[in-house]
Design a protein around this motif. Structure first.
Motif, PDB file in Angstrom:
ATOM      1  N   THR A 272      -5.112   1.970   9.059  1.00 10.93           N
ATOM      2  CA  THR A 272      -4.035   1.407   8.230  1.00 10.93           C
ATOM      3  C   THR A 272      -3.878   2.207   6.921  1.00 10.93           C
ATOM      4  O   THR A 272      -4.902   2.724   6.535  1.00 10.93           O
ATOM      5  CB  THR A 272      -4.233  -0.153   8.235  1.00 10.93           C
ATOM      6  N   GLY A 273      -2.754   2.270   6.282  1.00 10.48           N
ATOM      7  CA  GLY A 273      -2.595   2.774   4.992  1.00 10.48           C
ATOM      8  C   GLY A 273      -3.012   4.562   4.973  1.00 10.48           C
ATOM      9  O   GLY A 273      -3.711   4.786   4.132  1.00 10.48           O
TER      10      GLY A 273
ATOM     11  N   THR B  46      -0.842   7.079   4.803  1.00 12.05           N
ATOM     12  CA  THR B  46      -0.242   7.836   4.169  1.00 12.05           C
ATOM     13  C   THR B  46      -0.638   8.858   3.089  1.00 12.05           C
ATOM     14  O   THR B  46       0.031   9.881   2.659  1.00 12.05           O
ATOM     15  CB  THR B  46       1.203   7.208   3.785  1.00 12.05           C
TER      16      THR B  46
ATOM     17  N   THR C 110      -0.826   4.443  10.272  1.00 15.55           N
ATOM     18  CA  THR C 110       0.382   3.458   9.912  1.00 15.55           C
ATOM     19  C   THR C 110       0.295   3.454   8.361  1.00 15.55           C
ATOM     20  O   THR C 110      -0.480   3.986   7.539  1.00 15.55           O
ATOM     21  CB  THR C 110       0.000   1.968  10.070  1.00 15.55           C
ATOM     22  N   GLY C 111       1.773   3.090   8.002  1.00 16.37           N
ATOM     23  CA  GLY C 111       2.110   3.123   6.719  1.00 16.37           C
ATOM     24  C   GLY C 111       3.511   2.871   6.263  1.00 16.37           C
ATOM     25  O   GLY C 111       4.268   2.818   7.236  1.00 16.37           O
ATOM     26  N   ARG C 112       3.956   2.857   5.104  1.00 15.89           N
ATOM     27  CA  ARG C 112       5.431   2.653   4.928  1.00 15.89           C
ATOM     28  C   ARG C 112       6.143   3.596   4.605  1.00 15.89           C
ATOM     29  O   ARG C 112       7.478   3.595   4.762  1.00 15.89           O
ATOM     30  CB  ARG C 112       5.583   1.790   3.426  1.00 15.89           C
TER      31      ARG C 112
ATOM     32  N   ARG D 152       5.098   2.855  11.533  1.00 15.46           N
ATOM     33  CA  ARG D 152       5.524   2.936  10.431  1.00 15.46           C
ATOM     34  C   ARG D 152       5.844   1.288   9.999  1.00 15.46           C
ATOM     35  O   ARG D 152       6.569   0.627  10.803  1.00 15.46           O
ATOM     36  CB  ARG D 152       6.724   3.452   9.941  1.00 15.46           C
TER      37      ARG D 152
ATOM     38  N   ASP E 243       5.210  -2.215   6.832  1.00 18.32           N
ATOM     39  CA  ASP E 243       4.537  -2.815   5.686  1.00 18.32           C
ATOM     40  C   ASP E 243       3.728  -3.988   6.142  1.00 18.32           C
ATOM     41  O   ASP E 243       3.911  -4.559   6.925  1.00 18.32           O
ATOM     42  CB  ASP E 243       5.887  -3.504   4.897  1.00 18.32           C
TER      43      ASP E 243
ATOM     44  N   ALA F  55      -5.685  -0.014   4.421  1.00 20.58           N
ATOM     45  CA  ALA F  55      -4.360  -0.187   3.593  1.00 20.58           C
ATOM     46  C   ALA F  55      -4.762  -1.268   2.555  1.00 20.58           C
ATOM     47  O   ALA F  55      -5.238  -2.332   2.731  1.00 20.58           O
ATOM     48  CB  ALA F  55      -3.289  -0.598   4.428  1.00 20.58           C
TER      49      ALA F  55
ATOM     50  N   THR G 210      -0.966  -8.060   0.583  1.00 26.44           N
ATOM     51  CA  THR G 210      -1.406  -6.738   1.430  1.00 26.44           C
ATOM     52  C   THR G 210      -2.931  -6.708   1.572  1.00 26.44           C
ATOM     53  O   THR G 210      -3.222  -6.433   3.080  1.00 26.44           O
ATOM     54  CB  THR G 210      -0.857  -5.667   0.386  1.00 26.44           C
TER      55      THR G 210
END
Length: 249
Positions: A8-9, A11, A32-34, A55, A57, A85, A108
């Motif tokens: 996660t997170g 990017t 994964t990420g936004r 993708r 949040d 993340a 988060t």
């Protein structure tokens, strides 16, 4: 040992460094990420056979459910969850902090983390996999302006230890990674400006995302009978602060 890691997170910073390091070691990774452009760039860089991008949040439960339920066959057997993340917003003391920022950090760093963990536990138990949670030295050592960020990281640390206890006998390994000063894009968000970031890290020789990724890969590839409950790491230039003392004038 290589397998499939769900990061996660991914990017930027530690997450992106983990994606690159794990793929280099022969793993498949789900990133994964936004930010879709960042995820697409990782897929282009590392190859669609090695990387699947999802993708969402971390505050969006429905999006998490969709991402997990629609994983391609080649990426569905997850051996490792890296809960990376998270965010730190603001450095103001509690009495001056923005409540909306506090809530975003909790949603988060805590709620999102436990949601994705709960969703993947059946897969990880079936595969006798592992969970690595990114906490922080802020979980242990308070500092001015750390307030809710430090509180969320203390939760991550304790949640990791609780998971370790609950998963006893399943073969699933759980580790809390607790870094000190790591200079990444995260730092710019935390401090609010490049000038503030440069001031904080100037002359420090802090750790890098790549340093942390190397540590995570080492944890993930140790023999299956070993579990590292917590790992706290700092750059040599960082140590323990003294207590604050307010004196009458």
């Amino acid at each position: 040992m290589a397998g499939t890691a769900f990061i996660t997170g991914a990017t930027a910073g530690i997450g992106a460094a983990c994606a690159r390091r794990f793929v280099a070691a022969g793993w498949k990774v789900i990133v994964t990420g936004r930010r879709a452009d960042r995820l697409d760039a990782l897929v282009a860089e590392l190859g669609a056979d090695n990387v699947h991008a999802a993708r969402f949040d971390m505050r969006d439960d429905a999006a998490i459910d969709h991402a997990v339920s629609t994983l391609p066959a080649g990426f569905a057997d997850i051996d490792l969850l890296i809960n990376n993340a998270g965010l730190a917003l603001g450095t103001a003391p509690a009495q001056q902090a923005d409540l909306a920022q506090w809530r975003q950090m909790i949603e988060t760093n805590v709620t999102g983390l436990v949601t994705i963990t709960h969703k993947l536990l059946p897969i990880l138990i079936a595969r006798k996999g592992g969970i690595i949670n990114l906490s922080s030295v802020a979980a242990t050592y308070p500092y001015t302006g750390g307030n809710v960020y430090g509180g969320t990281k203390a939760f991550v640390r304790q949640f990791s230890l609780g998971l370790r206890s609950d998963l006893h006998g399943t073969g699933v390994r759980v580790t809390s990674i607790e870094p000190g000063m790591v200079e990444t894009e995260f730092t710019l968000i935390r401090t609010g400006s490049k000038a503030a970031s440069d001031s904080l890290y100037g002359g420090v020789m802090p750790m890098t995302g790549e340093d942390i990724a190397e540590t995570l890969l080492w944890v993930a590839t140790q023999p299956a009978h070993l579990n590292f409950n917590t790992i706290e790491l700092m750059p040599v230039s960082q140590s323990f602060a003294g207590f604050q003392v307010a004196r009458d004038s």
